[in-house]
Design a protein around this motif. Structure first.
Motif, mmCIF file in Angstrom:
data_model
loop_
_atom_site.group_PDB
_atom_site.id
_atom_site.type_symbol
_atom_site.label_atom_id
_atom_site.label_comp_id
_atom_site.label_asym_id
_atom_site.label_seq_id
_atom_site.Cartn_x
_atom_site.Cartn_y
_atom_site.Cartn_z
ATOM 1 N N ARG A 37 -9.998 0.048 -4.786
ATOM 2 C CA ARG A 37 -8.706 -0.394 -5.351
ATOM 3 C C ARG A 37 -7.646 0.683 -5.337
ATOM 4 N N SER A 45 -7.927 1.140 3.695
ATOM 5 C CA SER A 45 -7.991 -0.184 3.056
ATOM 6 C C SER A 45 -9.283 -0.949 3.351
ATOM 7 N N ASP A 611 0.345 -2.850 -3.590
ATOM 8 C CA ASP A 611 -0.479 -3.300 -4.715
ATOM 9 C C ASP A 611 0.301 -3.260 -6.018
ATOM 10 N N LYS A 614 2.726 -6.134 -6.122
ATOM 11 C CA LYS A 614 2.027 -7.400 -6.383
ATOM 12 C C LYS A 614 1.761 -7.577 -7.873
#
Length: 724
Positions: A37, A45, A611, A614
């Motif tokens: 993460r 990734s 991230d 998001k």
């Protein structure tokens, strides 16, 4: 020679520097969820599955390297390590190859060859096995080794001893073993036959023969269990002449008077030593492969089960069905807190059933129950019928769902349940668990040993340590993907969070109880034994809805708070906008400003910035909410109601090698055979369906006597193919 990093990069198809970074992160004590993460820039990734594959393979290769050193050390201590042997051991790609090379030097129990060597017959064996052209006939060579004092009375006895020594040499030859092992894997057959005249569930295998390379995992596991239980006799078979041709090519040298003697020794080696040993190896290899396949499938099934969408915000009644002990009922509020409990007896007669409906109706009205969760165990059918009558009596506003109660009894009798519900008996705890399984499957199922959840095949035959590791990894990944509310989570849920142990999880709960709800992530550092490293690993996965800092409610890691604030500043937003959920244009503003430029300005990589963005768009989002909701029913369907051609909506309950079991609401899951899953060739049903999927199926056939339902997904008419 390749390094471990180079091997991993080649095998996994990853960049060398990414693999190197992951290995370094693992060695530094970082958890897989944290690496997956929050360190995306370092590993390109990779997802958690790829990272766990890398970690498993890393552990194997390091174990292999350690074993190489141990073997070389042992051989060197015997004064037998040559440069060639050392190079061969270093080049061995598997533990099996290392053990083959070590075999001649491995301390053995006393054998026939050992006895022959003690009689001084090793030089004779060496002379004959060399098969030189000037070698005398075996009987003539053996006559020089007749020595009654050593127990060698005749030349024939000397030759028998030499035969035993040569046979063991051939059996211990790594190259010979490798060739024969490959031949068995390529051309061998596994044959099982009945060991008893008694009928059993293994009758399919009472006269079964299949190529070793075509055997399915479920077949191997079934045969193994049948053999253990005394119903089957099992053997690996191969044409003996074919195997002997391969063996002779490896050991015979034409033109020597000793060739026929060595030929006979080779056949003895094959029959007495090589084949029995290799048969055991092949069986062990097949079992290991089947175990790994079954464990992998279990893990594959467990993940969607744990990630089933929760039914949030509803007062829920859990019903744990039963005959003699009655039906246990528990009402829980939207947070899972127990509001009421009761025991009713709907199966004890019509009067008792009506009394049960009246009592449960009163509980529904008193607490505002909207959903009923019914366990799928004993008396589930009668309990469902009662629930339908209850819904009709209430005039609607209620729905129910059959919930798998696998493991509920294990949990309710556990020490954990006793600590959580000391005031309730075992049966009522089970009803609470069933209600909570509907509300939040993940939070409830983490309390149960994954093996007891029942979405695998032959799980009780698996190597326990390996199964626990694989399933524990799935649970950990799921919990961290969803995130945990630190102010409501149980210790059993908290200990699955990256960086937390059972001890620190209990300390978090104790701190919460003594000091009130957490109001910021930084407070976690005040928890005893939760140090900076543990905080780094866990902070991003723990949510604090009560925090004034909106970022504490998201999956944004504290180390990226400054980056989040910079991103908001550069795109014209504030923290108040985040809290209000007003960042609809964030994506377009980022594109206009340039994602690469924004990441540089924020001081983080592009993956981390994306991230963060998001999370800012949907703070505190639950990834499970994006999945299809579970099917809630208001009426009951019986097995006798099913007719071929009926199209129904169902939920996939289990996926195994030969198909998928689907719950269509009749207490008996139907089987969609692998050939009926879709219209194209697939190797495994998991290529198309997962546990928890809502699917349309058509009934092919119903056997009421055997309670078997045959279903098809591929034959559903196109206009009805999409689930409701």
């Amino acid at each position: 020679m390749e390094t471990i990093i180079q091997i991993l990069a080649r095998e996994l198809g990853k960049e060398l520097h990414h693999v190197e970074n992951v290995v370094k992160l693992i060695d530094e004590g970082n958890t897989i969820p944290f690496i997956a993460r929050y360190r995306k820039e370092l590993h390109g990734s990779m997802d958690d599955t790829a990272l766990r594959t890398l970690a498993d393979r890393l552990a194997y290769l390091r174990g292999l390297q350690q074993r190489r050193e141990e073997v070389k050390g042992s051989i060197e201590a015997q004064g037998a390590l040559t440069e060639e042997l050392s190079a061969a051991i270093d080049a061995a790609a598997t533990l099996a190859e290392v053990e083959d090379l070590y075999r001649p030097y491995k301390p053995k129990r006393r054998t026939r060859a050992t006895a022959a060597k003690e009689k001084g017959l090793e030089p004779l064996a060496a002379l004959l096995f060399a098969q030189s052209r000037d070698c005398p006939p075996p009987v003539e060579a053996a006559s020089a080794y007749v020595d009654p004092e050593k127990g060698v009375e005749t030349a024939e006895e000397a030759l028998a001893g030499a035969n035993d020594i040569i046979a063991e040499w051939i059996s211990d030859d790594a190259a010979v073993r490798k060739k024969l092992r490959e031949l068995l894997l390529r051309e061998g057959q596994l044959h099982s036959a009945a060991a008893t005249e008694e009928d059993s569930v293994y009758r399919l295998y009472y006269d079964f023969c299949q190529s070793v390379r075509r055997l399915q995992g479920h077949q191997i596991l079934a045969i193994n269990r049948g053999e253990r239980e005394g119903f089957l006799k099992v053997a690996v078979e191969i044409d003996r002449d074919t195997a002997l041709v391969q063996l002779r090519r490896s050991v015979l040298r034409p033109g020597s008077a000793a060739m026929e003697f060595v030929r006979a020794a080779a056949e003895d080696a094959y029959d007495r030593l090589l084949f029995p040993s290799l048969e055991r190896e092949i069986r062990a290899y097949l079992t290991e492969q089947a175990d790994e396949g079954a464990i992998g499938q279990f893990a594959l099934n467990l993940k969607p089960l744990l990630m089933q969408p929760p039914v949030k915000g509803h007062v829920t009644m859990g019903l744990d069905p039963g005959y003699r002990m009655g039906c246990k009922a528990a009402v829980v509020d939207p947070t899972g807190k127990v509001l009421d409990t009761a025991v009713v007896y709907p199966t004890h007669g019509e009067r008792q059933k009506q009394e049960a409906i009246d009592r449960l109706s009163a509980m529904v009205r008193r607490h505002g129950v909207t959903h009923i969760a019914i366990g799928n165990g004993t008396a589930s059918r009668e309990t469902e019928q009662m629930a339908v009558e209850l819904i009709r009596k209430m005039g609607g506003g209620l729905s129910y769902m059959i919930v798998s109660e696998a493991g509920a009894s294990v949990y309710s009798a556990s020490k954990l349940a006793a600590e959580e519900f000391p005031e309730y008996d075992v049966n009522l705890r089970s009803a609470v668990s069933i209600a909570r399984r509907l509300q939040d499957p993940l939070a409830e199922l983490v309390k149960i040993d994954p093996k007891a959840i029942g979405v695998g095949q032959y799980q009780h035959d698996m190597p326990p340590k390996r199964l626990d590791e694989a399933l524990g990894a799935v649970v950990e990944d799921c919990v961290n993907a969803v995130g945990v509310d630190v102010n409501t989570a149980s210790p059993s849920l908290l200990q699955k969070v990256s960086g937390l142990t059972a001890a620190t999880a209990k300390n978090v709960v104790k701190y919460r109880e003594e000091n009130g709800a957490f109001t910021s992530r930084r407070q976690l550092l005040k928890v005893p034994k939760l140090g900076p490293k543990a905080y780094e690993q866990c902070a991003g996965f723990l949510r604090i809805p009560e925090s004034k800092n909106v970022l504490d409610r998201t999956a944004v890691h504290p180390e990226s708070y400054a980056a989040a604030e910079k991103l908001l500043e550069l795109t014209g937003y504030t923290m108040e906008d985040v809290a209000a959920g007003g960042l609809e244009e964030l994506e377009s503003r980022m594109e206009a400003a340039g994602t690469e430029k924004l990441s540089q300005a924020a001081g983080v990589g592009v993956p981390t910035l994306l991230d963060v963005a998001k999370e800012l768009r949907k703070p505190g989002r639950d990834p499970r909410d994006e999945l299809p909701p579970p099917i809630l029913r208001t009426d009951v369907l019986e097995l006798k109601d099913l007719k071929p051609g009926m199209v129904l909506t169902g939920t996939v309950r289990n996926v195994i090698d030969f198909g998928a079991f689907v719950d269509i609401g009749v207490h008996q899951d139907g089987l969609v055979h692998i050939s009926e899953v879709c219209g194209k060739f697939i190797r495994h049903p998991s290529e198309v369906v997962s546990v928890g999927d809502v699917v349309k199926v058509i009934v092919l056939g119903v056997d009421e006597k055997k309670k078997r339902i045959s279903l098809s997904m591929k034959q559903v008419p196109k206009e009805q193919a999409q689930p409701q």
